[in-house]
Design a protein around this motif. Sequence first.
Motif, PDB file in Angstrom:
ATOM      1  N   GLY A  84     -15.679 -21.610 -44.576  1.00 46.95           N
ATOM      2  CA  GLY A  84     -15.750 -22.409 -43.350  1.00 46.95           C
ATOM      3  C   GLY A  84     -14.469 -22.381 -42.547  1.00 46.95           C
ATOM      4  O   GLY A  84     -14.482 -22.587 -41.331  1.00 46.95           O
ATOM      5  N   HIS A  92     -15.772 -17.559 -32.433  1.00 52.57           N
ATOM      6  CA  HIS A  92     -16.183 -17.935 -33.785  1.00 52.57           C
ATOM      7  C   HIS A  92     -17.352 -18.905 -33.822  1.00 52.57           C
ATOM      8  O   HIS A  92     -18.007 -19.055 -34.857  1.00 52.57           O
ATOM      9  CB  HIS A  92     -15.000 -18.539 -34.553  1.00 52.57           C
ATOM     10  CG  HIS A  92     -14.508 -19.838 -33.979  1.00 52.57           C
ATOM     11  ND1 HIS A  92     -15.146 -21.028 -34.213  1.00 52.57           N
ATOM     12  CD2 HIS A  92     -13.455 -20.124 -33.175  1.00 52.57           C
ATOM     13  CE1 HIS A  92     -14.498 -21.995 -33.593  1.00 52.57           C
ATOM     14  NE2 HIS A  92     -13.481 -21.479 -32.959  1.00 52.57           N
ATOM     15  N   PRO A 116     -14.086 -18.414 -39.296  1.00 49.00           N
ATOM     16  CA  PRO A 116     -13.718 -18.678 -37.897  1.00 49.00           C
ATOM     17  C   PRO A 116     -12.331 -18.138 -37.557  1.00 49.00           C
ATOM     18  O   PRO A 116     -12.117 -17.604 -36.472  1.00 49.00           O
ATOM     19  CB  PRO A 116     -13.754 -20.209 -37.790  1.00 49.00           C
ATOM     20  CG  PRO A 116     -14.627 -20.649 -38.897  1.00 49.00           C
ATOM     21  CD  PRO A 116     -14.438 -19.655 -39.998  1.00 49.00           C
ATOM     22  N   THR A 173     -16.569 -25.574 -40.709  1.00 47.28           N
ATOM     23  CA  THR A 173     -16.372 -24.868 -39.435  1.00 47.28           C
ATOM     24  C   THR A 173     -16.198 -25.854 -38.288  1.00 47.28           C
ATOM     25  O   THR A 173     -15.409 -25.623 -37.371  1.00 47.28           O
ATOM     26  CB  THR A 173     -17.559 -23.942 -39.121  1.00 47.28           C
ATOM     27  OG1 THR A 173     -18.781 -24.686 -39.156  1.00 47.28           O
ATOM     28  CG2 THR A 173     -17.645 -22.793 -40.108  1.00 47.28           C
ATOM     29  N   ALA A 199     -19.612 -17.729 -36.972  1.00 42.40           N
ATOM     30  CA  ALA A 199     -19.148 -18.114 -38.295  1.00 42.40           C
ATOM     31  C   ALA A 199     -20.290 -18.563 -39.208  1.00 42.40           C
ATOM     32  O   ALA A 199     -20.409 -18.111 -40.345  1.00 42.40           O
ATOM     33  CB  ALA A 199     -18.103 -19.225 -38.174  1.00 42.40           C
ATOM     34  N   ASP A 200     -21.146 -19.469 -38.716  1.00 43.89           N
ATOM     35  CA  ASP A 200     -22.195 -20.033 -39.568  1.00 43.89           C
ATOM     36  C   ASP A 200     -23.165 -18.995 -40.125  1.00 43.89           C
ATOM     37  O   ASP A 200     -23.524 -19.063 -41.309  1.00 43.89           O
ATOM     38  CB  ASP A 200     -22.960 -21.126 -38.809  1.00 43.89           C
ATOM     39  CG  ASP A 200     -22.187 -22.432 -38.778  1.00 43.89           C
ATOM     40  OD1 ASP A 200     -21.183 -22.547 -39.497  1.00 43.89           O
ATOM     41  OD2 ASP A 200     -22.576 -23.335 -38.012  1.00 43.89           O
ATOM     42  N   THR A 226     -21.004 -25.749 -42.688  1.00 40.86           N
ATOM     43  CA  THR A 226     -21.060 -26.250 -41.307  1.00 40.86           C
ATOM     44  C   THR A 226     -20.025 -27.346 -41.083  1.00 40.86           C
ATOM     45  O   THR A 226     -19.372 -27.403 -40.032  1.00 40.86           O
ATOM     46  CB  THR A 226     -22.470 -26.784 -40.992  1.00 40.86           C
ATOM     47  OG1 THR A 226     -23.413 -25.727 -41.144  1.00 40.86           O
ATOM     48  CG2 THR A 226     -22.541 -27.325 -39.567  1.00 40.86           C
TER      49      THR A 226
END
Length: 464
Positions: free
Chosen positions: A420, A434, A424, A345, A438-439, A342
Amino acid sequence: MANLNHPLKEKLNLQKLLNNGELNTIKEQQASWSVYEVIKLMQELPSAQRILLFRLLDKDRAIDVFERLDTTQQTDLVQAMADPEAVQLFEKLDPDLRVHLFDELPAKVTKRLLAALSPEARESVNVLLNYPPESVGRIMNPRYLAVRSHNTVREALAVLRSSNLEDDELRVIFVIDEKRYYKGVVSLTRLVRAEPDAKIETLLEGSDVFVRASEKRTVAARLLKQYDLVALPVVDGEGRLVGAVSFDDVIDVLEEEASETMYQMAGIVDVRRQRDIIHSEKLTRGPILYAVSVRIVFLLVTVAGGLVTGGLIDQFEEVLATILAAAVFIPLVMDMGGNVGTQSTTIFARGLALGHIDLAKFWWHVRREVGIGLVMGLLLGVVTGVIAWQWQGIPNGFPQIGIAVGVSICAVVTLATFLGFLLPYTLTKLGFDHAPGADPFITTIKDFTGLALYFSLVNFLLAV
């Protein structure tokens, strides 16, 4: 008239005057209104009366008002005008604002108005239109004051006094050589204080601070903010001065980028609309099902990932049954990678929005982030490994569990920093948003790989 606690429209009964055709009365009244009051009035009036009020304004006042309206209101006014009236307005606007409006107007209207402009105005617009839509060249002002580096201060001041540029276009003076190559700038204050016979080249500064017309607008915004400049010189591919960009030219760019980043980091941008920004009105007052649909798709990825990870744990049921202490560190391995992913990102999204991450040099940024991840992983791995060795290892006769925990944490943290940035970037390249996507992918991948490595190490080191 400045008392805005009482709406101006009620105070003057403006709509009644407009409906009764008492235009002379309005024309007399508007002379005492501030620009802000006029804009407030125009926002409250119906479209037909808005254009009528605009036509009653003094010419100079009309330009000030028009430049402060939002793009939608500007285009509505232009399309409501007759061509000669619109052309007269466009002739007085800054070239960069003309281009911005031409981009927003229908193609037929743009073509018609462009053809009716004076040769000088048409040429300035065509120069800017030749640059890509998101480039500095589209927003630069081709009107600027430049003097030669061999000129004296006296000669430069004479050029300044004879210039027909606006005051805000004369706050900084650009310096060029005989072939128009950019050499630097001279502030107005420094010029006025210098000896009359001093050469301009002795007063130069900022020779290495400029932006190319082909670069993205965010680059200009970043440089203006970084160096706290009044205006930034714009050069062509060979280094010749072609225009200038001020903070006013890029303020909208900064606001748009900041708004988009905040929406994306909140996970509320619908992937089907890709990078379009969802209006605040729809997000805060729209249907609940809309907010759910925006985010649910990628959350289902987390559900699937959880099931896959559960299946992995099931495969190592014998290990957990034999060494119960191994179960204690499962949440640590899973959560550590999630938090680091996290972080990465978020850093990627903010850096991309602010122009600190150049996608053309993406793999350099990845290598740097993975390097950071490796250092953090080694530190966290040592700390958690020692804790695991002391807490569950020695008392239960399994000191090797500290190695399994430490190596797993190091690997998971390093992998999370890599994912990370990579995920994205990949989603962006594929045309997806993203932020919400992404997460969940990072969570699924790092949970599976982290636990697979952890259980494999426990199984190997402890010979279960």
